[in-house]
Each structure stands twice: as structure tokens, then as C-alpha cells.
Design a protein around this motif. Sequence first.
Motif, short mmCIF file in Angstrom:
data_model
loop_
_atom_site.label_atom_id
_atom_site.label_comp_id
_atom_site.label_asym_id
_atom_site.label_seq_id
_atom_site.Cartn_x
_atom_site.Cartn_y
_atom_site.Cartn_z
N ASN A 57 0.83 -1.21 0.00
CA ASN A 57 0.00 0.00 0.00
C ASN A 57 0.87 1.26 0.00
O ASN A 57 0.54 2.26 0.63
N PHE A 58 2.01 1.18 -0.68
CA PHE A 58 2.94 2.29 -0.87
C PHE A 58 3.47 2.85 0.44
O PHE A 58 3.82 4.02 0.54
N LYS A 59 3.56 2.00 1.46
CA LYS A 59 4.19 2.42 2.71
C LYS A 59 5.70 2.31 2.53
O LYS A 59 6.21 1.31 2.08
N SER A 60 6.40 3.36 2.88
CA SER A 60 7.83 3.41 2.66
C SER A 60 8.56 2.48 3.62
O SER A 60 8.26 2.42 4.81
N ASP A 61 9.52 1.75 3.09
CA ASP A 61 10.40 0.96 3.92
C ASP A 61 11.83 1.46 3.74
O ASP A 61 12.79 0.72 3.83
N GLN A 62 11.94 2.77 3.49
CA GLN A 62 13.23 3.39 3.27
C GLN A 62 14.03 3.38 4.57
O GLN A 62 13.47 3.39 5.66
N PRO A 63 15.35 3.40 4.46
CA PRO A 63 16.20 3.42 5.66
C PRO A 63 16.05 4.73 6.43
O PRO A 63 15.58 5.73 5.90
N ASP A 64 16.46 4.69 7.68
CA ASP A 64 16.43 5.87 8.53
C ASP A 64 17.40 6.92 7.97
O ASP A 64 18.58 6.64 7.79
N ILE A 65 16.91 8.09 7.69
CA ILE A 65 17.74 9.15 7.11
C ILE A 65 18.03 10.27 8.11
O ILE A 65 18.52 11.32 7.73
N SER A 66 17.75 10.03 9.39
CA SER A 66 17.96 11.08 10.38
C SER A 66 19.43 11.48 10.50
O SER A 66 19.73 12.58 10.92
N GLY A 67 20.34 10.59 10.11
CA GLY A 67 21.75 10.94 10.12
C GLY A 67 22.14 11.85 8.96
O GLY A 67 23.20 12.47 8.97
N ILE A 68 21.28 11.93 7.96
CA ILE A 68 21.55 12.77 6.79
C ILE A 68 20.87 14.12 6.95
O ILE A 68 21.46 15.16 6.69
N PHE A 69 19.63 14.09 7.36
CA PHE A 69 18.84 15.32 7.52
C PHE A 69 18.51 15.50 9.00
O PHE A 69 17.83 14.66 9.59
N LYS A 70 18.97 16.59 9.58
CA LYS A 70 18.75 16.83 11.01
C LYS A 70 17.26 16.99 11.32
O LYS A 70 16.78 16.49 12.31
N TYR A 71 16.55 17.72 10.46
CA TYR A 71 15.14 17.97 10.70
C TYR A 71 14.30 17.36 9.59
O TYR A 71 14.61 17.52 8.43
N GLN A 72 13.24 16.68 9.97
CA GLN A 72 12.27 16.15 9.02
C GLN A 72 10.89 16.62 9.45
O GLN A 72 10.07 15.85 9.92
N ASP A 73 10.69 17.92 9.35
CA ASP A 73 9.43 18.51 9.77
C ASP A 73 9.07 19.63 8.81
O ASP A 73 9.65 19.76 7.75
N HIS A 74 8.13 20.45 9.22
CA HIS A 74 7.69 21.56 8.36
C HIS A 74 8.03 22.90 9.00
O HIS A 74 7.32 23.89 8.80
#
Length: 94
Positions: A57-74
Motif C-alpha cells: 500500500n505504498f508504505k515506505s520501507d526506506q532506511p532511517d535518514i535522520s543521520g543525513i537530515f537533522k530535521y524532518q518537519d515543516h
Amino acid sequence: MSFDFTLMNKPVIYYHFDVRKFFRQGKLRPLFQTFIGDIARTEDDLIDLIETQIKLNFKSDQPDISGIFKYQDHANSARIYDSVKDKINSKINK
């Protein structure tokens, strides 16, 4: 655009139909170190990966990218505004 989708936690599938031409310049890191997401090597792989995403159902199983991008918000605009305001205030208060 693929990084935007990754940031939005949407699945990304890469298919380099012209991989030899695309990478012949040698400017990018190795294929599997360069892209975040599934990589299809053949048209059959691509179809299989798309079918898998449909089943998930197109749910992402991408790896954790918190080490690349400090903030993942708006809140990027607010952080930039606050940073500029703080810099201006620090110059005024000198």
C-alpha cells in the motif's frame, strides 16, 4: 525530486535504463551508495518492485535518514527566520 519523496517518507524506486551512459563520467559514487531507495536493474525488477509497493500500500520501507537530515518537519522557515532574527539582534546588541 527523489530526495523530496524520501523526506516525505514515500517509497522511491530507481531504474537507470541507461546506467552505462549515466555513470560513464565517473562523477557519482557507486550506484548503491548514491541513491536512497530500491534500484531496479532490469524491466522485470522494476515491475516486481512496483508490485511489491502496491502490496505494501505504498508504505515506505526506506532506511532511517535522520543521520543525513537533522530535521524532518515543516518548520524550516521558522528556523531560518529565528536564525536571521538572532543574528540581527546579536549585531544590534554589540
